[in-house]
Enzyme design. Structure first.
Site, PDB file in Angstrom:
ATOM      1  N   ASN A 118       0.825  -1.205   0.000  1.00 33.44           N
ATOM      2  CA  ASN A 118       0.000   0.000   0.000  1.00 33.44           C
ATOM      3  C   ASN A 118       0.859   1.254   0.000  1.00 33.44           C
ATOM      4  OD1 ASN A 118      -2.065  -1.826   0.120  1.00 33.44           O
ATOM      5  ND2 ASN A 118      -2.483  -1.523   2.310  1.00 33.44           N
ATOM      6  N   HIS A 135       5.947  -0.393  -2.539  1.00 34.99           N
ATOM      7  CA  HIS A 135       5.515   0.391  -3.694  1.00 34.99           C
ATOM      8  C   HIS A 135       5.536   1.895  -3.459  1.00 34.99           C
ATOM      9  CE1 HIS A 135       3.132  -3.448  -4.966  1.00 34.99           C
ATOM     10  NE2 HIS A 135       4.421  -3.539  -5.272  1.00 34.99           N
ATOM     11  N   CYS A 143      11.176  14.199  -7.935  1.00 35.60           N
ATOM     12  CA  CYS A 143      11.400  14.803  -9.258  1.00 35.60           C
ATOM     13  C   CYS A 143      11.476  13.697 -10.308  1.00 35.60           C
ATOM     14  CB  CYS A 143      12.709  15.611  -9.251  1.00 35.60           C
ATOM     15  SG  CYS A 143      13.149  16.225 -10.875  1.00 35.60           S
ATOM     16  N   CYS A 166      15.582  21.500 -10.142  1.00 33.89           N
ATOM     17  CA  CYS A 166      16.019  21.434 -11.544  1.00 33.89           C
ATOM     18  C   CYS A 166      14.933  21.878 -12.521  1.00 33.89           C
ATOM     19  CB  CYS A 166      16.479  20.009 -11.896  1.00 33.89           C
ATOM     20  SG  CYS A 166      15.094  18.864 -12.160  1.00 33.89           S
ATOM     21  N   GLY A 203      -5.408  -9.057   2.659  1.00 36.20           N
ATOM     22  CA  GLY A 203      -6.013  -8.039   1.812  1.00 36.20           C
ATOM     23  C   GLY A 203      -5.288  -7.796   0.519  1.00 36.20           C
ATOM     24  N   THR A 204      -4.769  -8.871  -0.098  1.00 32.38           N
ATOM     25  CA  THR A 204      -4.137  -8.692  -1.407  1.00 32.38           C
ATOM     26  C   THR A 204      -4.621  -9.756  -2.375  1.00 32.38           C
ATOM     27  OG1 THR A 204      -2.056  -8.576  -2.628  1.00 32.38           O
ATOM     28  CG2 THR A 204      -2.069 -10.000  -0.697  1.00 32.38           C
ATOM     29  N   SER A 205      -4.807  -9.340  -3.627  1.00 35.81           N
ATOM     30  CA  SER A 205      -5.284 -10.274  -4.658  1.00 35.81           C
ATOM     31  C   SER A 205      -4.150 -11.181  -5.119  1.00 35.81           C
ATOM     32  CB  SER A 205      -5.834  -9.469  -5.848  1.00 35.81           C
ATOM     33  OG  SER A 205      -4.837  -8.588  -6.332  1.00 35.81           O
ATOM     34  N   ASN A 229      -8.689 -12.806   3.740  1.00 35.33           N
ATOM     35  CA  ASN A 229      -9.263 -12.145   2.572  1.00 35.33           C
ATOM     36  C   ASN A 229     -10.695 -12.660   2.403  1.00 35.33           C
ATOM     37  OD1 ASN A 229      -9.931 -11.302  -0.081  1.00 35.33           O
ATOM     38  ND2 ASN A 229      -7.761 -11.309  -0.653  1.00 35.33           N
ATOM     39  N   PRO A 230     -11.688 -11.773   2.150  1.00 33.05           N
ATOM     40  CA  PRO A 230     -13.053 -12.291   1.937  1.00 33.05           C
ATOM     41  C   PRO A 230     -13.147 -13.150   0.668  1.00 33.05           C
ATOM     42  CG  PRO A 230     -13.033  -9.874   2.133  1.00 33.05           C
ATOM     43  CD  PRO A 230     -11.626 -10.326   2.050  1.00 33.05           C
TER      44      PRO A 230
HETATM   45  C1  BV8 Z   1       8.757  -4.807 -11.542  1.00 33.06           C
HETATM   46  C2  BV8 Z   1       1.898   1.825  -6.690  1.00 33.06           C
HETATM   47  C3  BV8 Z   1      10.675  -5.171 -12.907  1.00 33.06           C
HETATM   48  C4  BV8 Z   1       1.247   2.699  -7.727  1.00 33.06           C
HETATM   49  C5  BV8 Z   1       1.587  -0.473  -7.469  1.00 33.06           C
HETATM   50  C6  BV8 Z   1       5.928 -11.476 -12.938  1.00 33.06           C
HETATM   51  C7  BV8 Z   1       4.748 -12.032 -13.400  1.00 33.06           C
HETATM   52  C8  BV8 Z   1       3.775 -11.234 -14.000  1.00 33.06           C
HETATM   53  C9  BV8 Z   1       3.967  -9.851 -14.123  1.00 33.06           C
HETATM   54  C10 BV8 Z   1       5.129  -9.311 -13.648  1.00 33.06           C
HETATM   55  C11 BV8 Z   1       6.107 -10.118 -13.066  1.00 33.06           C
HETATM   56  N1  BV8 Z   1       7.129  -9.309 -12.683  1.00 33.06           N
HETATM   57  C12 BV8 Z   1       6.843  -8.033 -13.008  1.00 33.06           C
HETATM   58  C13 BV8 Z   1       5.624  -7.998 -13.612  1.00 33.06           C
HETATM   59  C14 BV8 Z   1       4.969  -6.814 -14.120  1.00 33.06           C
HETATM   60  C15 BV8 Z   1       4.139  -6.105 -13.045  1.00 33.06           C
HETATM   61  C16 BV8 Z   1       3.003  -6.962 -12.564  1.00 33.06           C
HETATM   62  O1  BV8 Z   1       3.086  -7.581 -11.514  1.00 33.06           O
HETATM   63  N2  BV8 Z   1       1.928  -7.003 -13.334  1.00 33.06           N
HETATM   64  C17 BV8 Z   1       0.764  -7.792 -12.932  1.00 33.06           C
HETATM   65  C18 BV8 Z   1      -0.430  -6.864 -12.731  1.00 33.06           C
HETATM   66  C19 BV8 Z   1       0.485  -8.805 -13.999  1.00 33.06           C
HETATM   67  N3  BV8 Z   1       4.974  -5.712 -11.919  1.00 33.06           N
HETATM   68  C20 BV8 Z   1       5.694  -4.585 -11.990  1.00 33.06           C
HETATM   69  O2  BV8 Z   1       5.714  -3.882 -12.974  1.00 33.06           O
HETATM   70  C21 BV8 Z   1       6.531  -4.243 -10.771  1.00 33.06           C
HETATM   71  N4  BV8 Z   1       7.857  -3.879 -11.218  1.00 33.06           N
HETATM   72  O3  BV8 Z   1       8.612  -5.984 -11.307  1.00 33.06           O
HETATM   73  O4  BV8 Z   1       9.867  -4.268 -12.194  1.00 33.06           O
HETATM   74  C22 BV8 Z   1       9.902  -5.700 -14.098  1.00 33.06           C
HETATM   75  C23 BV8 Z   1       9.105  -4.832 -14.856  1.00 33.06           C
HETATM   76  C24 BV8 Z   1       8.391  -5.340 -15.962  1.00 33.06           C
HETATM   77  C25 BV8 Z   1       8.444  -6.696 -16.301  1.00 33.06           C
HETATM   78  C26 BV8 Z   1       9.236  -7.552 -15.505  1.00 33.06           C
HETATM   79  C27 BV8 Z   1       9.975  -7.044 -14.420  1.00 33.06           C
HETATM   80  C28 BV8 Z   1       5.954  -3.017 -10.064  1.00 33.06           C
HETATM   81  C29 BV8 Z   1       4.645  -3.360  -9.411  1.00 33.06           C
HETATM   82  C30 BV8 Z   1       4.183  -2.187  -8.517  1.00 33.06           C
HETATM   83  C31 BV8 Z   1       3.059  -1.430  -9.192  1.00 33.06           C
HETATM   84  N5  BV8 Z   1       2.591  -0.358  -8.305  1.00 33.06           N
HETATM   85  N6  BV8 Z   1       1.227   0.533  -6.644  1.00 33.06           N
HETATM   86  C32 BV8 Z   1      -0.130   3.140  -7.285  1.00 33.06           C
HETATM   87  O5  BV8 Z   1      -0.631   2.703  -6.229  1.00 33.06           O
HETATM   88  O6  BV8 Z   1      -0.710   3.971  -8.030  1.00 33.06           O
HETATM   89  S1  BV8 Z   1       0.783  -1.918  -7.398  1.00 33.06           S
HETATM   90  C33 BV8 Z   1      -0.762  -1.799  -6.753  1.00 33.06           C
HETATM   91  O7  BV8 Z   1      -1.215  -3.147  -6.729  1.00 33.06           O
HETATM   92  C34 BV8 Z   1      -0.906  -1.315  -5.321  1.00 33.06           C
HETATM   93  O8  BV8 Z   1       0.308  -1.055  -4.676  1.00 33.06           O
HETATM   94  C35 BV8 Z   1      -1.607  -2.508  -4.651  1.00 33.06           C
HETATM   95  O9  BV8 Z   1      -1.320  -2.601  -3.306  1.00 33.06           O
HETATM   96  C36 BV8 Z   1      -0.984  -3.596  -5.401  1.00 33.06           C
HETATM   97  C37 BV8 Z   1      -1.475  -4.967  -5.280  1.00 33.06           C
HETATM   98  O10 BV8 Z   1      -2.878  -4.944  -5.410  1.00 33.06           O
HETATM   99  P1  BV8 Z   1      -3.690  -5.388  -4.100  1.00 33.06           P
HETATM  100  O11 BV8 Z   1      -3.140  -4.659  -2.942  1.00 33.06           O
HETATM  101  O12 BV8 Z   1      -3.669  -6.856  -4.028  1.00 33.06           O
HETATM  102  O13 BV8 Z   1      -5.105  -4.788  -4.382  1.00 33.06           O
HETATM  103  P2  BV8 Z   1      -6.278  -5.447  -5.225  1.00 33.06           P
HETATM  104  O14 BV8 Z   1      -7.295  -4.386  -5.427  1.00 33.06           O
HETATM  105  O15 BV8 Z   1      -5.724  -6.185  -6.398  1.00 33.06           O
HETATM  106  O16 BV8 Z   1      -6.864  -6.570  -4.242  1.00 33.06           O
HETATM  107  C38 BV8 Z   1      -7.443  -6.205  -3.010  1.00 33.06           C
HETATM  108  C39 BV8 Z   1      -7.701  -7.488  -2.275  1.00 33.06           C
HETATM  109  O17 BV8 Z   1      -8.222  -7.179  -0.985  1.00 33.06           O
HETATM  110  C40 BV8 Z   1      -8.726  -8.392  -2.946  1.00 33.06           C
HETATM  111  O18 BV8 Z   1      -8.238  -9.719  -2.954  1.00 33.06           O
HETATM  112  C41 BV8 Z   1      -9.956  -8.282  -2.056  1.00 33.06           C
HETATM  113  O19 BV8 Z   1     -10.684  -9.500  -2.010  1.00 33.06           O
HETATM  114  C42 BV8 Z   1      -9.315  -8.010  -0.719  1.00 33.06           C
HETATM  115  N7  BV8 Z   1     -10.172  -7.264   0.233  1.00 33.06           N
HETATM  116  C43 BV8 Z   1     -11.137  -6.366  -0.034  1.00 33.06           C
HETATM  117  N8  BV8 Z   1     -11.643  -5.886   1.139  1.00 33.06           N
HETATM  118  C44 BV8 Z   1     -10.968  -6.510   2.142  1.00 33.06           C
HETATM  119  C45 BV8 Z   1     -10.029  -7.378   1.569  1.00 33.06           C
HETATM  120  N9  BV8 Z   1      -9.200  -8.141   2.310  1.00 33.06           N
HETATM  121  C46 BV8 Z   1      -9.300  -8.050   3.645  1.00 33.06           C
HETATM  122  N10 BV8 Z   1     -10.171  -7.233   4.274  1.00 33.06           N
HETATM  123  C47 BV8 Z   1     -11.015  -6.453   3.559  1.00 33.06           C
HETATM  124  N11 BV8 Z   1     -11.883  -5.650   4.195  1.00 33.06           N
END
Ligand code: BV8
Length: 258
Positions: A118, A135, A143, A166, A203-205, A229-230
């Site tokens: 988060n 993150h 910058c 800058c 709380g993460t997908s 997680n729900p």
């Molecule tokens: C990188 C900041 C090198 C910005 C964020 C390997 C495999 C596949 C893809 C990749 C891989 N390696 C790299 C990638 C590419 C990419 C990636 O993972 N893509 C995915 C989507 C396919 N990763 C990257 O680019 C990372 N960089 O690895 O660099 C590289 C680059 C390219 C290619 C290779 C290597 C950088 C990732 C960081 C991105 N920035 N945030 C911003 O916030 O604006 S990520 C963003 O997603 C948030 O930080 C968030 O926290 C995070 C994860 O999402 P979740 O937190 O899980 O949130 P989500 O909504 O998905 O789920 C919520 C969950 O909560 C649900 O399950 C729900 O049921 C549950 N919930 C709901 N209510 C509750 C609850 N649980 C408990 N209690 C409740 N009440």
């Protein structure tokens, strides 16, 4: 081998919660507990989860499309304003019982590491001391050219504001898709996942890498992995315990029984 008690995920709709005694015992004896949180733990503070349908003005954009360098370079004003809107949301939010329960858990166990995906800073505002921010943090700005944090900035009619050093454009100090995570943060997170006795994934997908790999790293190193997680995620079938409930309900109950 029968799954340990507690593996059967419980569809909880506000029902009372039974936390498996073997999980409580493991937490009581744990030398080190590692926690990974995602945006779900902030949902009960009113902060939309990362993949919740965007609302209002932002409903036509997908977060993954806005949270990239390319999006910022193509339309810096739009991306800056999206983050300004989220900063405002976060400023009005308060830590919820889930965040507060983790502060208490940190006090109760001998070794503790809190890793968060988060960017809302709610763990720190709840009182968690040493948070590993994978993150970045939406309340910090840096910058775009120098990649250095700018402590304070002036909101002018220039959007995004410009770097006082800058003159480059300012951007939020978060990790965008396609950007590397801070090396010290991911190194600490991997080490804490490999060396813990209990790993709570809350709380993460479990979709965004490399954070999504951490619970599996813990599994490989024989930790007891618990998902809170729900809904189910790619971790659910691998975790010995999948507690189906909201973090703000499950975590206080866990602490109460610990
Ligand atoms: C990188 C900041 C090198 C910005 C964020 C390997 C495999 C596949 C893809 C990749 C891989 N390696 C790299 C990638 C590419 C990419 C990636 O993972 N893509 C995915 C989507 C396919 N990763 C990257 O680019 C990372 N960089 O690895 O660099 C590289 C680059 C390219 C290619 C290779 C290597 C950088 C990732 C960081 C991105 N920035 N945030 C911003 O916030 O604006 S990520 C963003 O997603 C948030 O930080 C968030 O926290 C995070 C994860 O999402 P979740 O937190 O899980 O949130 P989500 O909504 O998905 O789920 C919520 C969950 O909560 C649900 O399950 C729900 O049921 C549950 N919930 C709901 N209510 C509750 C609850 N649980 C408990 N209690 C409740 N009440």
């Amino acid at each position: 081998m029968n799954p340990p008690e507690g593996h059967l995920s419980r569809q909880v709709a506000g029902a009372a919660f039974s936390i498996p005694s073997s999980l409580l015992q493991a937490l009581r004896c744990a030398r080190h507990v590692t926690v990974l949180t995602g945006s779900g733990i902030s949902a009960e503070s009113g902060v939309p989860t990362f993949r919740d349908a965007q609302t209002g003005l932002w409903s036509k954009f997908k977060p993954e499309e806005l949270a990239t360098r390319g999006a910022f370079q193509r339309n810096p004003k739009l991306v800056w304003e999206w983050y300004a809107w989220r900063r405002e949301l976060v400023a009005q939010a308060e830590p919820n019982p889930g965040h507060l329960a983790l502060v208490e858990l940190e006090r109760r166990v001998s070794g503790f590491t809190l890793i968060t995906q988060n960017v809302d800073g709610l763990h720190q505002r709840a009182g968690s001391r040493d948070v590993v921010e994978l993150h970045g943090n939406i309340t910090r700005v840096k910058c775009f050219e120098e990649d250095q944090v700018v402590p304070t900035w002036q909101e002018t009619d220039e959007t995004p504001p410009l770097c006082p050093r800058c003159g480059g454009r300012l951007r939020p100090d978060v990790v965008w898709f396609g950007e590397m995570l801070p090396a010290d943060a991911i190194d600490r997170a991997v080490a804490a996942s490999q060396s813990c006795n209990v790993f709570l994934s809350i709380g993460t997908s479990t979709l965004v890498h490399p954070a999504a790999a951490l619970p599996f790293e813990a599994l490989q190193h024989k930790a007891m992995v618990v998902e809170i997680n729900p809904c189910s995620t790619p971790l659910t079938t691998r975790a010995p315990y999948a507690l189906r409930g909201a973090a703000g309900q499950v975590l206080p109950r866990l602490l109460q029984m610990l």
